[in-house]
Design a protein around this motif. Structure first.
Motif, PDB file in Angstrom:
ATOM      1  N   LYS A  30     -57.867 -20.064  29.199  1.00 39.81           N
ATOM      2  CA  LYS A  30     -58.402 -21.309  29.732  1.00 39.81           C
ATOM      3  C   LYS A  30     -58.564 -21.309  31.250  1.00 39.81           C
ATOM      4  N   ASN A  31     -57.821 -20.462  31.950  1.00 42.32           N
ATOM      5  CA  ASN A  31     -58.027 -20.399  33.403  1.00 42.32           C
ATOM      6  C   ASN A  31     -59.279 -19.619  33.762  1.00 42.32           C
ATOM      7  N   LYS A  32     -59.913 -18.991  32.753  1.00 39.65           N
ATOM      8  CA  LYS A  32     -61.156 -18.264  32.988  1.00 39.65           C
ATOM      9  C   LYS A  32     -62.330 -18.868  32.224  1.00 39.65           C
ATOM     10  N   MET A  33     -62.117 -20.046  31.664  1.00 41.76           N
ATOM     11  CA  MET A  33     -63.178 -20.745  30.951  1.00 41.76           C
ATOM     12  C   MET A  33     -63.295 -22.153  31.522  1.00 41.76           C
ATOM     13  N   GLU A  34     -64.421 -22.429  32.141  1.00 42.20           N
ATOM     14  CA  GLU A  34     -64.663 -23.773  32.679  1.00 42.20           C
ATOM     15  C   GLU A  34     -65.459 -24.552  31.644  1.00 42.20           C
ATOM     16  N   ILE A  35     -64.878 -25.598  31.102  1.00 39.64           N
ATOM     17  CA  ILE A  35     -65.489 -26.303  29.972  1.00 39.64           C
ATOM     18  C   ILE A  35     -65.720 -27.769  30.318  1.00 39.64           C
ATOM     19  N   GLY A  36     -66.405 -28.458  29.390  1.00 35.79           N
ATOM     20  CA  GLY A  36     -66.494 -29.906  29.460  1.00 35.79           C
ATOM     21  C   GLY A  36     -67.540 -30.451  30.402  1.00 35.79           C
ATOM     22  N   LYS A  37     -68.452 -29.616  30.890  1.00 38.07           N
ATOM     23  CA  LYS A  37     -69.497 -30.165  31.753  1.00 38.07           C
ATOM     24  C   LYS A  37     -70.761 -29.317  31.641  1.00 38.07           C
ATOM     25  N   TRP A  38     -71.893 -29.998  31.808  1.00 35.78           N
ATOM     26  CA  TRP A  38     -73.157 -29.291  31.954  1.00 35.78           C
ATOM     27  C   TRP A  38     -73.324 -28.962  33.434  1.00 35.78           C
ATOM     28  N   MET A  39     -73.576 -27.721  33.738  1.00 35.57           N
ATOM     29  CA  MET A  39     -73.793 -27.355  35.133  1.00 35.57           C
ATOM     30  C   MET A  39     -75.257 -27.559  35.488  1.00 35.57           C
ATOM     31  N   GLY A  40     -75.507 -28.207  36.612  1.00 30.35           N
ATOM     32  CA  GLY A  40     -76.862 -28.385  37.105  1.00 30.35           C
ATOM     33  C   GLY A  40     -77.404 -27.084  37.668  1.00 30.35           C
ATOM     34  N   PRO A  41     -78.693 -27.067  38.042  1.00 34.04           N
ATOM     35  CA  PRO A  41     -79.298 -25.837  38.569  1.00 34.04           C
ATOM     36  C   PRO A  41     -78.584 -25.280  39.794  1.00 34.04           C
ATOM     37  N   ALA A  42     -78.161 -26.151  40.703  1.00 32.90           N
ATOM     38  CA  ALA A  42     -77.498 -25.664  41.915  1.00 32.90           C
ATOM     39  C   ALA A  42     -76.191 -24.959  41.577  1.00 32.90           C
ATOM     40  N   GLN A  43     -75.397 -25.552  40.684  1.00 33.86           N
ATOM     41  CA  GLN A  43     -74.130 -24.927  40.298  1.00 33.86           C
ATOM     42  C   GLN A  43     -74.363 -23.629  39.530  1.00 33.86           C
ATOM     43  N   THR A  44     -75.355 -23.649  38.640  1.00 40.51           N
ATOM     44  CA  THR A  44     -75.642 -22.458  37.845  1.00 40.51           C
ATOM     45  C   THR A  44     -76.140 -21.325  38.731  1.00 40.51           C
ATOM     46  N   ALA A  45     -77.051 -21.635  39.656  1.00 37.77           N
ATOM     47  CA  ALA A  45     -77.557 -20.616  40.573  1.00 37.77           C
ATOM     48  C   ALA A  45     -76.440 -20.064  41.444  1.00 37.77           C
ATOM     49  N   ASP A  46     -75.483 -20.932  41.806  1.00 38.27           N
ATOM     50  CA  ASP A  46     -74.347 -20.482  42.608  1.00 38.27           C
ATOM     51  C   ASP A  46     -73.518 -19.466  41.830  1.00 38.27           C
ATOM     52  N   VAL A  47     -73.326 -19.706  40.534  1.00 41.10           N
ATOM     53  CA  VAL A  47     -72.608 -18.748  39.686  1.00 41.10           C
ATOM     54  C   VAL A  47     -73.368 -17.419  39.643  1.00 41.10           C
ATOM     55  N   TYR A  48     -74.671 -17.489  39.385  1.00 40.71           N
ATOM     56  CA  TYR A  48     -75.459 -16.255  39.291  1.00 40.71           C
ATOM     57  C   TYR A  48     -75.419 -15.454  40.588  1.00 40.71           C
ATOM     58  N   ASN A  49     -75.454 -16.151  41.710  1.00 48.40           N
ATOM     59  CA  ASN A  49     -75.497 -15.471  43.005  1.00 48.40           C
ATOM     60  C   ASN A  49     -74.148 -14.889  43.413  1.00 48.40           C
ATOM     61  N   ASN A  50     -73.093 -15.318  42.759  1.00 48.20           N
ATOM     62  CA  ASN A  50     -71.763 -14.866  43.139  1.00 48.20           C
ATOM     63  C   ASN A  50     -71.110 -14.042  42.042  1.00 48.20           C
ATOM     64  N   ILE A  51     -71.925 -13.285  41.355  1.00 49.68           N
ATOM     65  CA  ILE A  51     -71.425 -12.504  40.231  1.00 49.68           C
ATOM     66  C   ILE A  51     -72.159 -11.170  40.198  1.00 49.68           C
ATOM     67  N   LYS A  52     -71.525 -10.157  39.675  1.00 51.29           N
ATOM     68  CA  LYS A  52     -72.167  -8.842  39.616  1.00 51.29           C
ATOM     69  C   LYS A  52     -73.038  -8.687  38.377  1.00 51.29           C
ATOM     70  N   ILE A  53     -72.540  -9.159  37.244  1.00 52.03           N
ATOM     71  CA  ILE A  53     -73.268  -9.000  35.979  1.00 52.03           C
ATOM     72  C   ILE A  53     -73.213 -10.316  35.216  1.00 52.03           C
ATOM     73  N   VAL A  54     -74.368 -10.796  34.767  1.00 45.27           N
ATOM     74  CA  VAL A  54     -74.430 -11.998  33.930  1.00 45.27           C
ATOM     75  C   VAL A  54     -74.815 -11.582  32.514  1.00 45.27           C
ATOM     76  N   ILE A  55     -74.049 -12.031  31.548  1.00 40.95           N
ATOM     77  CA  ILE A  55     -74.355 -11.782  30.139  1.00 40.95           C
ATOM     78  C   ILE A  55     -75.233 -12.914  29.629  1.00 40.95           C
ATOM     79  N   ASN A  56     -76.310 -12.547  28.964  1.00 40.07           N
ATOM     80  CA  ASN A  56     -77.182 -13.532  28.313  1.00 40.07           C
ATOM     81  C   ASN A  56     -77.125 -13.267  26.819  1.00 40.07           C
ATOM     82  N   LEU A  57     -76.599 -14.213  26.067  1.00 42.21           N
ATOM     83  CA  LEU A  57     -76.550 -14.124  24.608  1.00 42.21           C
ATOM     84  C   LEU A  57     -77.322 -15.303  24.037  1.00 42.21           C
TER      85      LEU A  57
END
Length: 374
Positions: A241-268
């Motif tokens: 649970k400390n590695k799973m952020e739940i309970g909210k829809w992330m907006g584009p700004a938050q989602t883009a921030d995740v993508y920009n601060n990560i090495k590999i994004v999994i798309n399933l």
């Protein structure tokens, strides 16, 4: 004397370690800065300006709220610079009356779920062209059959729905996936948060849980973070649970921030045969990439995407995107690209270039208007 020599040796060793660490840090910083500078160069060089058309478009947003509202925004803002006049409304209003008052050249509807079909019939009776861009094919085709026949043009993001709608009697059906909106999704010059290694953004649909369950322990050995709804349903969630952020829809700004601060994004991708959440009794298969495919690549981040039959139309696997067809292949490629930084960054830059060259909303809407007004 021996103690003095030992102390000098320790100091010398510490200084040597410091120099090595400093050298490695400087080199890593240089490579990261070079990578981000090159990404910005691609964005600046490939900024796409679609032709301006002397058209009046009445755009009807989905009316479905979040997470569809960012798509409403992306389409409306892009159209603003493409047509001489844009009128905006939403599916909750009297569209037939608005069309009668403004007499646009085109009424473009996103999704159409909440728009009464008889309103489109009234608009068409005025001689005004109508088009709908479907958002969730093929997952809700049990429902979409109720309104697609009321439009002159149907645009679908799923290639297998083209013949499905044509066989229903729709005269003009065209394949048009979504794309990236560069205002929302683009590489940043400097990451705002500590870089993660692996990330996944998306809802914990039953078949996604089924896919991740056998490999979650091994995946979490890396610096992995998962964002999305319903992950508290994952078996053994409490240990992650400390590695799973739940309970909210992330907006584009938050989602883009995740993508920009990560090495590999999994798309399933969402499974088309997940009967617990879908309304697809015809079992129409899904072959086309989801909107997230383009959004991840627009941030210059390596994407590991599950294999879809029509993916290669948009990105070349192994060159502009990486794919996997099993849990083990996913883990193997995660481990490979965490070690091979140069290869990871090259694919990410090629993906960024292909996206800004061909796969933005401006490209898609230009294609749509070219079909409706040839």
């Amino acid at each position: 004397m021996p103690g003095l020599l030992a102390r000098r040796a320790l100091r010398s060793g510490a200084a040597s370690s410091y120099q090595r660490g400093r050298s490695v840090g400087l080199q890593a910083g240089y490579e990261e800065g070079y990578f981000r500078g090159k990404a910005q160069g691609i964005v600046n060089r490939l900024a796409y300006a679609p032709p301006l058309r002397n058209l009046h478009v009445l755009f009807i947003g989905s009316g479905k709220g979040f997470p569809y509202s960012p798509i409403d925004e992306a389409i409306a803002a892009t159209l603003q610079g493409m047509v001489s006049q844009l009128t905006m409304s939403n599916a909750r209003e009297n569209i037939a009356e608005i069309a009668r008052t403004t007499m646009p050249d085109l009424v473009l509807v996103l999704d159409g779920m909440y728009l009464p079909p008889e309103q489109m019939d009234a608009v068409r009776a005025m001689g005004i062209r109508t088009a709908v861009w479907m958002t969730d094919d093929p997952y809700y085709t049990d429902m979409t059959v109720g309104w697609v026949l009321h439009y002159d043009y149907v645009f679908t993001l799923e290639i297998h729905c083209v013949d499905f709608y044509r066989n229903m009697g729709c005269p003009q059906v065209h394949y048009l996936p979504f794309g990236a909106y560069p205002v929302h999704y683009r590489p940043v010059v400097k990451p705002a948060a500590p870089r993660r290694e692996i990330g996944f953004v998306g809802t914990a649909y039953p078949k996604r849980i089924q896919f991740f369950r056998p490999i979650m322990d091994r995946l979490m050995r890396h610096n992995t973070v998962i964002n999305g709804n319903w992950w508290d349903k994952f078996p053994g969630y409490t240990q992650y649970k400390n590695k799973m952020e739940i309970g909210k829809w992330m907006g584009p700004a938050q989602t883009a921030d995740v993508y920009n601060n990560i090495k590999i994004v999994i798309n399933l991708h969402r499974a088309p045969d997940d009967s617990e959440i879908n309304q697809n009794r015809m079992n129409i298969p899904a072959a086309s990439p989801n909107p997230r495919t383009f959004e991840i690549n627009a941030c210059a981040t390596l994407q590991l995407c599950d294999v879809r039959d029509d993916l290669a139309r948009f990105y070349t696997p192994g060159v502009e995107i990486e794919t996997y067809s099993s849990q083990e292949e996913l883990l193997e490629k995660v481990q490979y690209y965490l070690v091979h930084e140069a290869a990871r960054k090259q694919i990410a830059l090629r993906a960024l270039e292909r996206t800004f060259r061909e796969h933005t909303y401006a490209h898609r809407l230009n294609q749509m208007l070219s079909i409706i007004f040839p």
